[in-house]
Design a protein around this motif. Structure first.
Motif, PDB file in Angstrom:
ATOM      1  N   GLN A 213      39.281  33.865  31.949  1.00 13.85           N
ATOM      2  CA  GLN A 213      40.106  34.792  32.729  1.00 13.85           C
ATOM      3  C   GLN A 213      39.496  34.965  34.123  1.00 13.85           C
ATOM      4  OE1 GLN A 213      43.044  35.735  31.346  1.00 13.85           O
ATOM      5  NE2 GLN A 213      42.275  34.470  29.662  1.00 13.85           N
ATOM      6  N   LEU A 214      40.355  35.218  35.083  1.00  8.52           N
ATOM      7  CA  LEU A 214      39.872  35.385  36.461  1.00  8.52           C
ATOM      8  C   LEU A 214      39.266  36.781  36.636  1.00  8.52           C
ATOM      9  CD1 LEU A 214      39.787  34.357  39.431  1.00  8.52           C
ATOM     10  CD2 LEU A 214      42.001  35.474  39.744  1.00  8.52           C
ATOM     11  N   PRO A 215      37.958  36.870  36.887  1.00  6.85           N
ATOM     12  CA  PRO A 215      37.375  38.195  37.097  1.00  6.85           C
ATOM     13  C   PRO A 215      37.317  38.545  38.591  1.00  6.85           C
ATOM     14  CG  PRO A 215      35.646  36.569  36.713  1.00  6.85           C
ATOM     15  CD  PRO A 215      36.940  35.811  36.826  1.00  6.85           C
ATOM     16  N   LEU A 216      37.350  39.827  38.871  1.00  9.04           N
ATOM     17  CA  LEU A 216      37.270  40.282  40.266  1.00  9.04           C
ATOM     18  C   LEU A 216      35.967  39.820  40.912  1.00  9.04           C
ATOM     19  CD1 LEU A 216      38.412  42.083  42.555  1.00  9.04           C
ATOM     20  CD2 LEU A 216      37.187  44.011  41.520  1.00  9.04           C
ATOM     21  N   HIS A 217      34.881  39.830  40.125  1.00  9.31           N
ATOM     22  CA  HIS A 217      33.588  39.512  40.737  1.00  9.31           C
ATOM     23  C   HIS A 217      33.528  38.081  41.259  1.00  9.31           C
ATOM     24  CE1 HIS A 217      32.234  37.270  37.200  1.00  9.31           C
ATOM     25  NE2 HIS A 217      32.521  38.301  36.419  1.00  9.31           N
ATOM     26  N   LEU A 218      34.325  37.184  40.674  1.00  7.12           N
ATOM     27  CA  LEU A 218      34.320  35.794  41.153  1.00  7.12           C
ATOM     28  C   LEU A 218      34.876  35.737  42.582  1.00  7.12           C
ATOM     29  CD1 LEU A 218      33.778  32.864  40.114  1.00  7.12           C
ATOM     30  CD2 LEU A 218      36.193  32.763  39.512  1.00  7.12           C
ATOM     31  N   LEU A 219      35.936  36.490  42.817  1.00  3.23           N
ATOM     32  CA  LEU A 219      36.571  36.500  44.142  1.00  3.23           C
ATOM     33  C   LEU A 219      35.652  37.137  45.187  1.00  3.23           C
ATOM     34  CD1 LEU A 219      39.962  37.670  42.698  1.00  3.23           C
ATOM     35  CD2 LEU A 219      39.668  35.515  43.910  1.00  3.23           C
ATOM     36  N   ILE A 220      35.047  38.257  44.806  1.00  3.52           N
ATOM     37  CA  ILE A 220      34.180  38.949  45.774  1.00  3.52           C
ATOM     38  C   ILE A 220      32.925  38.125  46.049  1.00  3.52           C
ATOM     39  CG2 ILE A 220      32.827  41.049  46.185  1.00  3.52           C
ATOM     40  CD1 ILE A 220      34.893  42.606  44.613  1.00  3.52           C
ATOM     41  N   THR A 221      32.384  37.531  44.985  1.00  4.40           N
ATOM     42  CA  THR A 221      31.188  36.693  45.164  1.00  4.40           C
ATOM     43  C   THR A 221      31.476  35.567  46.153  1.00  4.40           C
ATOM     44  OG1 THR A 221      30.449  37.164  42.927  1.00  4.40           O
ATOM     45  CG2 THR A 221      29.537  35.207  43.953  1.00  4.40           C
ATOM     46  N   ALA A 222      32.596  34.861  45.945  1.00  3.84           N
ATOM     47  CA  ALA A 222      32.941  33.734  46.832  1.00  3.84           C
ATOM     48  C   ALA A 222      33.068  34.228  48.269  1.00  3.84           C
ATOM     49  CB  ALA A 222      34.241  33.090  46.366  1.00  3.84           C
ATOM     50  N   TYR A 223      33.720  35.370  48.446  1.00  2.00           N
ATOM     51  CA  TYR A 223      33.943  35.915  49.793  1.00  2.00           C
ATOM     52  C   TYR A 223      32.617  36.222  50.485  1.00  2.00           C
ATOM     53  CZ  TYR A 223      35.998  38.838  53.444  1.00  2.00           C
ATOM     54  OH  TYR A 223      36.366  39.355  54.654  1.00  2.00           O
ATOM     55  N   GLU A 224      31.730  36.882  49.742  1.00  2.00           N
ATOM     56  CA  GLU A 224      30.485  37.338  50.376  1.00  2.00           C
ATOM     57  C   GLU A 224      29.476  36.201  50.544  1.00  2.00           C
ATOM     58  OE1 GLU A 224      29.074  41.087  48.841  1.00  2.00           O
ATOM     59  OE2 GLU A 224      31.013  42.050  49.228  1.00  2.00           O
ATOM     60  N   LEU A 225      29.498  35.219  49.650  1.00  2.00           N
ATOM     61  CA  LEU A 225      28.624  34.059  49.849  1.00  2.00           C
ATOM     62  C   LEU A 225      29.009  33.362  51.152  1.00  2.00           C
ATOM     63  CD1 LEU A 225      28.389  32.415  46.296  1.00  2.00           C
ATOM     64  CD2 LEU A 225      26.596  33.650  47.500  1.00  2.00           C
ATOM     65  N   ASN A 226      30.298  33.165  51.313  1.00  2.00           N
ATOM     66  CA  ASN A 226      30.789  32.506  52.525  1.00  2.00           C
ATOM     67  C   ASN A 226      30.362  33.274  53.769  1.00  2.00           C
ATOM     68  OD1 ASN A 226      32.704  30.516  53.810  1.00  2.00           O
ATOM     69  ND2 ASN A 226      33.603  32.452  54.482  1.00  2.00           N
ATOM     70  N   GLU A 227      30.447  34.585  53.671  1.00  2.00           N
ATOM     71  CA  GLU A 227      30.076  35.439  54.796  1.00  2.00           C
ATOM     72  C   GLU A 227      28.588  35.290  55.147  1.00  2.00           C
ATOM     73  OE1 GLU A 227      32.003  39.268  54.376  1.00  2.00           O
ATOM     74  OE2 GLU A 227      30.088  40.166  54.904  1.00  2.00           O
ATOM     75  N   LEU A 228      27.789  35.021  54.132  1.00  2.00           N
ATOM     76  CA  LEU A 228      26.347  34.878  54.344  1.00  2.00           C
ATOM     77  C   LEU A 228      25.949  33.418  54.567  1.00  2.00           C
ATOM     78  CD1 LEU A 228      25.355  37.420  51.599  1.00  2.00           C
ATOM     79  CD2 LEU A 228      24.720  37.613  54.010  1.00  2.00           C
ATOM     80  N   ASP A 229      26.961  32.610  54.858  1.00  2.00           N
ATOM     81  CA  ASP A 229      26.732  31.200  55.171  1.00  2.00           C
ATOM     82  C   ASP A 229      26.144  30.414  53.996  1.00  2.00           C
ATOM     83  OD1 ASP A 229      27.307  29.371  57.016  1.00  2.00           O
ATOM     84  OD2 ASP A 229      25.411  29.478  58.101  1.00  2.00           O
ATOM     85  N   ILE A 230      26.598  30.774  52.803  1.00  2.00           N
ATOM     86  CA  ILE A 230      26.220  30.019  51.600  1.00  2.00           C
ATOM     87  C   ILE A 230      27.507  29.409  51.037  1.00  2.00           C
ATOM     88  CG2 ILE A 230      25.345  30.219  49.228  1.00  2.00           C
ATOM     89  CD1 ILE A 230      23.551  32.501  50.220  1.00  2.00           C
ATOM     90  N   ASP A 231      27.467  28.126  50.762  1.00  2.00           N
ATOM     91  CA  ASP A 231      28.662  27.409  50.319  1.00  2.00           C
ATOM     92  C   ASP A 231      29.253  28.046  49.050  1.00  2.00           C
ATOM     93  OD1 ASP A 231      30.582  25.642  49.563  1.00  2.00           O
ATOM     94  OD2 ASP A 231      29.278  23.870  49.514  1.00  2.00           O
ATOM     95  N   PRO A 232      30.485  28.558  49.124  1.00  2.00           N
ATOM     96  CA  PRO A 232      31.059  29.231  47.935  1.00  2.00           C
ATOM     97  C   PRO A 232      31.833  28.286  47.026  1.00  2.00           C
ATOM     98  CG  PRO A 232      32.516  29.523  49.808  1.00  2.00           C
ATOM     99  CD  PRO A 232      31.396  28.625  50.284  1.00  2.00           C
ATOM    100  N   TYR A 233      31.745  26.975  47.249  1.00  2.00           N
ATOM    101  CA  TYR A 233      32.639  26.031  46.566  1.00  2.00           C
ATOM    102  C   TYR A 233      32.630  26.179  45.040  1.00  2.00           C
ATOM    103  CZ  TYR A 233      34.732  21.754  44.817  1.00  2.00           C
ATOM    104  OH  TYR A 233      35.497  20.867  44.120  1.00  2.00           O
ATOM    105  N   TYR A 234      31.431  26.317  44.448  1.00  2.00           N
ATOM    106  CA  TYR A 234      31.385  26.432  42.985  1.00  2.00           C
ATOM    107  C   TYR A 234      32.290  27.585  42.518  1.00  2.00           C
ATOM    108  CZ  TYR A 234      29.768  27.195  38.252  1.00  2.00           C
ATOM    109  OH  TYR A 234      29.738  27.367  36.888  1.00  2.00           O
ATOM    110  N   PHE A 235      32.291  28.674  43.267  1.00  2.00           N
ATOM    111  CA  PHE A 235      33.035  29.866  42.859  1.00  2.00           C
ATOM    112  C   PHE A 235      34.526  29.726  43.188  1.00  2.00           C
ATOM    113  CE2 PHE A 235      28.609  30.826  43.255  1.00  2.00           C
ATOM    114  CZ  PHE A 235      28.352  31.546  42.109  1.00  2.00           C
TER     115      PHE A 235
END
Ligand SMILES: [Fe+2]
Ligand SMILES: [Fe+2]
Length: 489
Positions: A213-235
């Motif tokens: 199931q799609l969890p909220l934390h997956l979306l937020i994690t991807a967003y914030e990793l990208n913001e911190l210049d870390i590749d969010p592709y896995y997420f």
């Protein structure tokens, strides 16, 4: 990947699961590099079973939204999905009006998270492995397809475990093996399900349902990793591949419906599916992993760790606060005092630019005497601690999760009427000659002369295990398995 040494493994075999911690179990189960489904050795067979029963009893006390009636399940999952979409929109609105990041206080915090969840991510999909032996059962075909897609259908660039490994390596986060026990519980559960698929099939199906199931934390994690210049592709990949319309979440629900007994005890089956659904929540979850970070404590842990290996490596003219560095490092429990002294003597100038700290330059300058002593994660910790909020304003990068076009679906065989020998020959013909990996040659030697589906799957299955599939031979076996599987279903 690290594994448990043979001597330790022998000891583990004598221990009941209560005397083994999750970390030991995790590596022991992952150690079975050559095992095939149905031929699990005693170690993982009985001990992982005991572990699974323990974790199921822990899971029983956890509250979830799993409905009591199976007929409500599709609606409950759909409304949970809608709620996630709505909550994510609220998050984006908050961020758009200047709210700080919800998860990661700084870049090292995000890197800490990547390391903390590594034991789980590096066995991604493992709980489905035990189903491969049931390739003839059409009810389980969607789950086997899900497993093959977790493995990127044998494409190195799309294999989820390989994607995560590259992510860790890219940011210097690949030292995760010594983490505390709780980091390994969820991964150990996944491996234990792989080893006990027959007995715990309803639980496995329920676990898969919850996990996909799609969890909220997956979306937020991807967003914030990208913001911190870390590749969010896995997420971001998982946001798309697990989607509820045609992705893994839909296949997970379908498998619950398909596997419900028509003549047997459907209520009991569904009760056990619910137990498996709850099992998703044992061990350390994403939000707990994020909340467990403390920048200074983590820096002190890293420095204490360095002291163990560095104590005897400093010459006697290296002084800090009038005391030899080798003395500082040899006295346990003084890391905090050392850090204070580095500040009071000006080696570290906290709150100022990095270049003003001589200690930082010792680690990072060209030809610096301590260059290479700290990995990417450890340097980032020190950097964030030295800067001390002075330069941590987020770089708000625009970010939208788009459907990933990179992941592969189960491939189509060359010709639908091809024979087993033709499919195997097609794969052998595609391999480079000579192959750089001897295991691949051995695999194809084993396949020579195979002329039935049963024989082919028997040879290939063990190479798709959680330990084997990310290797060159495992990837080659997965490619062939995926083609054969498409051919028979
Ligand atoms: Fe995955
Ligand atoms: Fe998935």
């Amino acid at each position: 990947m690290d594994s448990v040494p043979n001597t330790q493994r022998a000891t583990l075999a004598l221990l009941p699961s209560q005397q083994m911690d999750s970390r030991q179990l995790y590596f022991a189960m992952l150690d079975e590099r050559c095992s095939t489904v149905g031929q699990i050795d005693e170690l993982s067979g009985s001990i992982s079973r005991g572990f699974l029963l323990e974790q199921l009893s822990v899971a029983a006390a956890i509250h979830t939204d799993f409905p009591a009636e199976m007929r409500s399940l599709p609606d409950v999952l759909r409304s949970a999905h809608d709620q996630v979409a709505q909550d994510y929109q609220c998050y984006l609105d908050e961020r758009g009006t200047g709210s700080p990041r919800r998860y990661f206080s700084c870049r090292s915090h995000a890197m800490y998270f990547l390391r903390t969840v590594a034991p789980t991510k590096l066995v991604d999909g493992a709980w489905l492995y035990g189903l491969l032996q049931s390739w003839q059962d059409p009810r389980l075909a969607p789950l086997i397809r899900t497993y093959l897609e977790e493995l990127g259908c044998g494409n190195l660039l799309q294999n989820h475990v390989q994607i995560y490994k590259r992510l860790l390596a890219r940011y210097g986060c690949d030292k995760w093996q010594d983490g505390p026990n709780e980091h390994f519980t969820q991964g150990a559960v996944q491996l234990a399900l792989a080893h006990n698929a027959d007995e715990f099939l309803p639980e496995l199906i329920g676990f898969n349902l919850g996990y996909e199931q799609l969890p909220l934390h997956l979306l937020i994690t991807a967003y914030e990793l990208n913001e911190l210049d870390i590749d969010p592709y896995y997420f971001t990949l998982h946001v798309s591949i697990d989607n509820a319309s045609i992705g893994h979440a839909r296949m997970a629900l379908q498998s619950v419906l398909d596997c419900t007994p028509r003549l047997g005890d459907a209520a009991e089956f569904y009760r056990r599916v619910g137990n498996g659904y709850h099992l998703n929540l044992v061990g350390m979850g994403t939000e707990e992993a994020i909340a467990s970070f403390n920048l200074e404590q983590e820096l002190l842990r890293v420095l204490a760790d360095k002291a163990l290996s560095g104590a005897k490596l400093h010459s006697d003219y290296c002084l800090v606060g009038g005391r030899l560095v080798s003395e500082w490092l040899s006295s346990s429990g003084e890391t905090s005092e050392l850090l204070q002294t580095l500040q009071s003597t000006g080696w570290i100038r906290r709150g100022k630019s990095l270049e003003q700290s001589r200690f930082w330059r010792l680690l990072t300058d060209e030809q610096a005497p301590m260059f290479g002593v700290f990995d990417g994660y450890e340097l980032q910790l020190l950097k964030d601690w030295i800067l001390d909020d002075a330069d941590r304003t987020p770089t708000l990068k625009r970010f939208r999760i788009r459907p990933s076009n990179g992941h592969v679906k189960v491939t189509v065989v060359p010709q639908s009427d091809a024979t087993i020998e033709q499919i195997i020959a097609h794969h052998i013909g595609r391999e480079p000659k000579p192959n750089s990996c001897a295991d691949v040659d051995v695999l194809f030697q084993q396949l020579a002369g195979v002329d039935t589906k049963e024989q082919a799957f028997a040879v290939l299955t063990g190479m798709l295990s959680p330990a084997n599939h990310p290797t060159p031979a495992g990837l080659a076996a997965t490619r062939l398995y995926a083609d054969l599987f498409q051919h028979v279903t």
